[in-house]
Design a protein around this motif. Structure first.
Motif, short mmCIF file in Angstrom:
data_model
loop_
_atom_site.label_atom_id
_atom_site.label_comp_id
_atom_site.label_asym_id
_atom_site.label_seq_id
_atom_site.Cartn_x
_atom_site.Cartn_y
_atom_site.Cartn_z
N SER A 101 104.85 -14.06 39.57
CA SER A 101 103.70 -13.78 40.42
C SER A 101 103.22 -15.07 41.07
O SER A 101 103.10 -15.16 42.29
N TYR A 102 103.01 -16.10 40.24
CA TYR A 102 102.50 -17.35 40.80
C TYR A 102 103.52 -18.00 41.74
O TYR A 102 103.15 -18.62 42.73
N ALA A 107 91.64 -14.94 40.40
CA ALA A 107 92.98 -15.25 39.87
C ALA A 107 94.03 -14.42 40.58
O ALA A 107 95.08 -14.93 40.98
N ASP A 110 93.82 -13.09 43.55
CA ASP A 110 93.95 -13.56 44.94
C ASP A 110 94.83 -14.80 45.01
O ASP A 110 95.43 -15.09 46.04
N ASN A 111 94.88 -15.54 43.92
CA ASN A 111 95.67 -16.77 43.92
C ASN A 111 97.03 -16.60 43.27
O ASN A 111 97.68 -17.58 42.91
N ALA A 123 97.95 -14.42 40.46
CA ALA A 123 98.15 -13.81 39.14
C ALA A 123 98.50 -12.34 39.29
O ALA A 123 97.95 -11.65 40.15
#
Lengths: 591, 424
Positions: free
Chosen positions: A270-271, B113, B115-116, B118
């Motif tokens: 995801s990241y 989180a 939105d960034n 996760a």
């Protein structure tokens, strides 16, 4: 036969002991066997293994897993602790895979491989063939080298893709596609040169010497250590401590785009997707699947839109059946008319425009069960509005979910490209289009010429879409237009905490039971839709000027909430429902 | 959750986007007030030990929100003695997120989180921590340290936070295999972690202080084992928050004076507690949603004297003797032999042992949103535990996100389970 999943599995070692290998990687219809054995929120790919053990090709094989992730560990536990399930396998084993690739971790994995080799030799009766091992290792390394030298390509990255999905991606993309996921090409380095050297009387160190009486120069443990090191130093999956080599892949000049895949309930990838978006200018398409063939249509839409954005200008992509779009070859004329049909899940919208972009006629009908019939009805309506001028229709371009069912269309285009085109036409200053339709919501970033720079769509979940609002309107016993007004007159700032449509509905029911004012409930629902939408804007790094299209754009409460969260004004298209259709018509005019 | 807390939560949510420092001050002040209240005016309805540890934890968090520059953010399994010996305050996602959800502002961090980057299906505890970092409310600490035990989320969150904050990161890889070779491997990594912590804190680790800390851990663990012996004979009127505190104390506060003091107070509270009656006793697996009033009502003796939680497996996963003369090996052994490490059957056996020692009537497996470790084990555990005569309820929920709370569904299931136990 050995069933395995992970790229860190010692495949070359197994080949050297005569094992046949199988990697379960097919889509399934559903998880009827797995869901009876393990919690449904475990990674869907790991659950494939349970399906295969129970009813697929893995039954009767030796299962060899690595300790690669929580889901795989638990699938292993599930099989091991269930005597009936365990009896379906010939044997099962888990290799303890370290999280890093240096020092003691390599020693540890070396010992693990040596122990495993001993056990497998004893149980299978096969012995380790060093020559075969080296050939197999070299073959894998050669494959990686061939890849390293190849020309322009598109990479599949992230979590592994099923065989079926990989084939679909290859069909749709305009460039060769390389699978670099954890189930794809393994980046093994060449075996050390010393590993091939033998010694014999009087010819020590000469690889071409006669083999009789010879011994290998590199001892067995050193060879296994070199192999463990090579395995652990592949381009890492994101479970490993140091993932920086993954960035090297992204720096390759020949890499022209990335299809980034994640599997439902696998959190590892995801990241990295967010980082690729943040740190590179590469075109990236994010898709998520659950290892079933559901939502193929939505996936195809995204992939085709991505392919369209990668495609050099003027080049037309093949349709899914491989045929090329049939664009009209008629001569230019000021009187030519171009029709676009946007076949959505809720409504089918048709727009007829002149070559200079004037909207001449339009129609909106409910799609209902048959996309094709709805399109015919709406098209007929537009033809009637045009009267005699209908004869001047030069092309019909279809877009939306149902585009493939509109048999009378001359060509098709994805709704991503069409919305971008239509929005740019409606407001050339717009750089970020927020489109909320019946079952889709999407955010599209545009460049100054209206080309798609980036886009994101909701996953297969109704939260944040028009259908969500429709369901809530039904629960509140009101209609969508009243809901639009109600949302502007709220007094108490409430929050609907559930993101799931079904649970949100039960929250709404509880609020109604507590005599909460409907306007406050609607405002809370608008906030929920706005929250999800603005999350997508952030994910795609969208920036203003913003424009909103789609049926939900008519809902003033939602538009106001989105605008307030973005901290910028939001322009609403004059015909928000028709933007996709207008875009499709414009493509027709362009062709 | 009362109106004042809801208002505070909304205020923090409103301040966060444009004024993260102001939001941090608000939250810090709120936790400071909680600490003062629990420390100076302890509730008579609660045990002294609970009020003491609550006060200490709230004070720690308040300080960390004000200025985390001398502290470390770690995962809950990370051996704490190293940081204690260097006077580095530490915190973990489970602690931060539990306080945040009880301040009614977790959604904004979870959304930040997501939105960034996760994943929506990632553990909510980790998302709250990430969201706090992303939103700027939690400033950069001196370092990050985590073990690979017990879940994948550690690998994602801590690596990313170290990159985001650009601070040193120590990772301890805990092998799946449980043997002395693994202990040796982990002990060496802990030594390396200590070196990273020395550099980050600018202090030299005094071996004698480390031995002292490890000795304190040993005593604290011994006290907790004594408490467990006593626990099976007594009834407590509340259990959700105390069990969360046991989890924190038996991992994160090992080696600290406060942790040891808590264990002594806990033992005293247990000695003073009323003898057990006819109430049914539950062993709880995994974290507890102590924010959720409906669950509190159902499982706390205070409001319902038919059922109580006797022990939680996460608080008792590594109650091993400690040897101060081999501090690193002792800490490493605690990690390697933790029941959460290795094959899932070890964790099930750990729960089974607790059921027997606590004379439990049933088990609740709490499937925390995003925790594949627990979710993946739940059905196997239920089968094994029920075969041993312990009715087991698998309960999906969230320890720190109201959006995944599903109050009605949880209450119905839990009620049915309680009925099942109380009629048998």
């Amino acid at each position: 036969m050995i069933t395995y999943l992970c790229k860190y599995t010692p495949l070359e070692l197994l080949t050297a002991m005569g094992a046949d290998l199988m990697e379960p990687n097919r889509d399934v219809r559903d998880f009827r066997h797995a869901d009876a054995l393990i919690h449904s929120s475990v990674c869907n790919h790991a659950k494939i293994l349970l399906e295969e053990c129970l009813a697929g090709d893995a039954a009767g094989t030796d299962l060899l897993l690595t300790n690669c992730c929580d889901s795989v560990r638990r699938v292993y536990d599930t099989v091991k602790e269930d005597p009936q399930l365990k009896s379906r396998l010939a044997s099962m084993e888990m290799l303890d895979l370290p999280h890093n690739a240096y020092g003691h971790a390599i020693d540890s994995y070396t010992e693990e491989l040596i122990r495993f080799r001993g056990r497998y030799e004893a149980s299978s009766g096969h012995t380790f063939d060093r020559q075969r091992f080296l050939e197999s290792w070299k073959k894998q390394a050669d494959e990686w080298e061939v890849f390293s030298e190849r020309g322009d390509f598109i990479a599949i990255m992230g979590a592994r893709v099923s065989n079926e999905l990989r084939a679909r991606i290859r069909d749709i993309m305009p460039l060769p596609v390389i699978d670099l996921t954890c189930g794809g090409l393994r980046s093994m380095p060449q075996p050390p040169a010393e590993a091939f050297k033998r010694s014999c009387d009087g010819c020590e160190g000469d690889p071409s010497a006669d083999r009789s009486g010879e011994t290998w120069l590199m001892d067995d443990r050193a060879l296994m250590r070199a192999y463990a090191e090579a395995l652990l130093n592949q381009i890492p999956c994101t479970r490993m401590e140091d993932v920086s080599p993954r960035n090297e892949l992204l720096r390759r000049k020949s890499l022209k785009g990335v299809v980034y895949h994640s599997v439902k309930f696998c959190d590892y990838y995801s990241y990295e997707y967010a980082d690729i978006r943040r740190l590179t200018e590469l075109p990236v398409l994010k898709i998520e699947t659950d290892y079933t063939s559901q939502s193929e249509g939505q996936l195809d839409t995204r992939m085709k839109a991505f392919a369209e954005s990668l495609c050099p200008s003027g080049k037309t992509l093949p349709d899914s059946d491989g045929t090329i779009s049939r664009a009209s070859n008629s001569a230019d004329s000021a009187e030519d008319i171009f029709v676009g049909i946007d076949s959505g899940s809720t409504s089918t919208n048709v727009a007829a425009i002149s070559r200079d972009g004037r909207l001449l006629a339009s129609s909106i009908v409910r799609t209902g069960a048959r996309a094709g019939s709805a399109a015919e009805r709406a098209y007929e309506d537009v033809r009637q509005q045009l009267g005699r001028n209908a004869a001047r229709i030069r092309s019909v371009t279809a877009t939306g979910y149902g585009r493939e069912f509109i048999t009378f269309a001359d060509s098709t285009k994805t709704e991503i490209s069409c919305h971008a085109k239509g929005a740019h036409y409606a407001d050339p200053d717009a750089r970020c289009v927020i489109d909320i339709g019946g079952q889709d919501s999407k955010v599209i970033c545009l460049d100054e010429d209206g080309n798609v720079m980036n886009f994101v769509m909701n996953d297969k979940c109704a939260a944040g879409t028009g259908r969500f609002l429709e369901m809530m309107a039904h629960t509140l016993e009101t209609d969508l237009s009243s809901m639009s007004r109600l949302g502007l007159t709220w007094k108490k700032d409430l929050t609907i905490s559930s993101t799931c449509t079904v649970f949100a509905e039960s929250e709404v029911v509880s609020l109604i039971a507590e005599n909460t004012a409907p306007s406050d409930i609607v405002h809370a629902l608008n906030k929920s839709v706005a929250g999800r939408t603005c999350g997508m804007v952030k994910r795609v790094r969208g920036s203003g000027p913003y424009m909103m299209t789609g049926g939900v754009a008519r809902n003033k409460g939602v538009a106001q909430e989105i605008s307030s969260r973005l901290g910028e004004p939001l322009s609403i298209a004059e015909y928000p429902d028709l933007i996709g259709a207008i875009g499709a018509a414009l493509f027709g005019a362009q062709n | 959750m009362n109106d004042t807390i809801e208002k505070l939560g909304r205020m923090i949510e409103r301040q966060l986007p444009d004024h993260p420092d102001r939001a941090a001050r608000l939250l810090s002040t709120a936790y400071g007030a909680v600490s003062a209240q629990a420390g100076l005016f302890p509730s008579k309805r609660r045990t002294r030990s609970r009020e003491y540890l609550q006060s200490y934890t709230a004070r720690l968090l308040s300080g960390m929100l004000r200025d985390p520059s001398a502290s470390a953010v770690v995962n809950i399994f990370m051996p704490s003695e190293i940081f204690c010996a260097l006077d580095m305050p530490i915190t973990a996602p489970e602690v931060l997120a539990t306080y945040v959800v009880n301040t009614a502002c977790e959604r904004v961090f979870i959304e930040t989180a997501q939105d960034n980057g996760a994943s929506e299906t990632c553990c909510s505890f980790h998302k709250v921590l990430s969201g706090m970092a992303d939103s700027g409310i939690l400033k950069k600490p001196a370092m990050i340290a985590n073990t690979t035990l017990a879940c994948d989320a550690n690998q994602l969150t801590f690596r990313r936070l170290a990159e985001l904050w650009k601070v040193p990161h120590a990772l301890v890889d805990v092998p799946y295999k449980i043997d002395e070779e693994a202990v040796h491997y982990v002990a060496n990594q802990l030594r390396a972690t200590a070196r990273v912590a020395e550099e980050a804190s600018g202090r030299k680790l005094d071996p004698d202080r480390l031995r002292e800390c490890v000795a304190r851990s040993g005593e604290q663990i011994k006290n907790f084992r004594k408490y467990l012996k006593r626990r099976k004979q007594v009834h407590f009127t509340e259990s959700l928050t105390p069990e969360m505190l046991h989890i924190v104390c038996n991992h994160l506060y090992l080696g600290s004076e406060e942790g040891l003091k808590y264990s002594r107070m806990l033992l005293k509270d247990a000695e003073k507690a009323a003898p057990r009656g006819s109430e049914k006793r539950i062993v709880w697996m995994h974290v507890l949603p102590n924010w959720q009033e409906s669950i509190k009502t159902l499982f706390q003796g205070e409001q319902n004297d038919t059922i109580e939680i006797a022990a939680c497996d996460l608080a008792c996963s590594a109650l091993l003797p400690m040897n101060p003369d081999e501090p690193y090996e002792s800490m490493a052994r605690r990690l390697v032999y933790d029941t959460f490490n290795g094959p899932g059957i070890r964790r099930i056996q750990g729960a089974l042992e607790l059921c027997r020692s606590q004379e439990a009537d049933g088990v609740v497996i709490f499937c925390q949103w995003g925790c594949k470790q627990t979710q993946g084990l739940a059905m196997t555990a239920k089968r094994v535990l029920e075969a041993e005569g312990y009715p087991t309820l698998v309960l999906d929920g969230d320890g720190c996100d109201r959006a995944n709370g599903g109050a009605e569904q949880i209450v119905t299931r839990a009620n049915a389970f309680i009925e099942q136990l109380t009629v048998s």
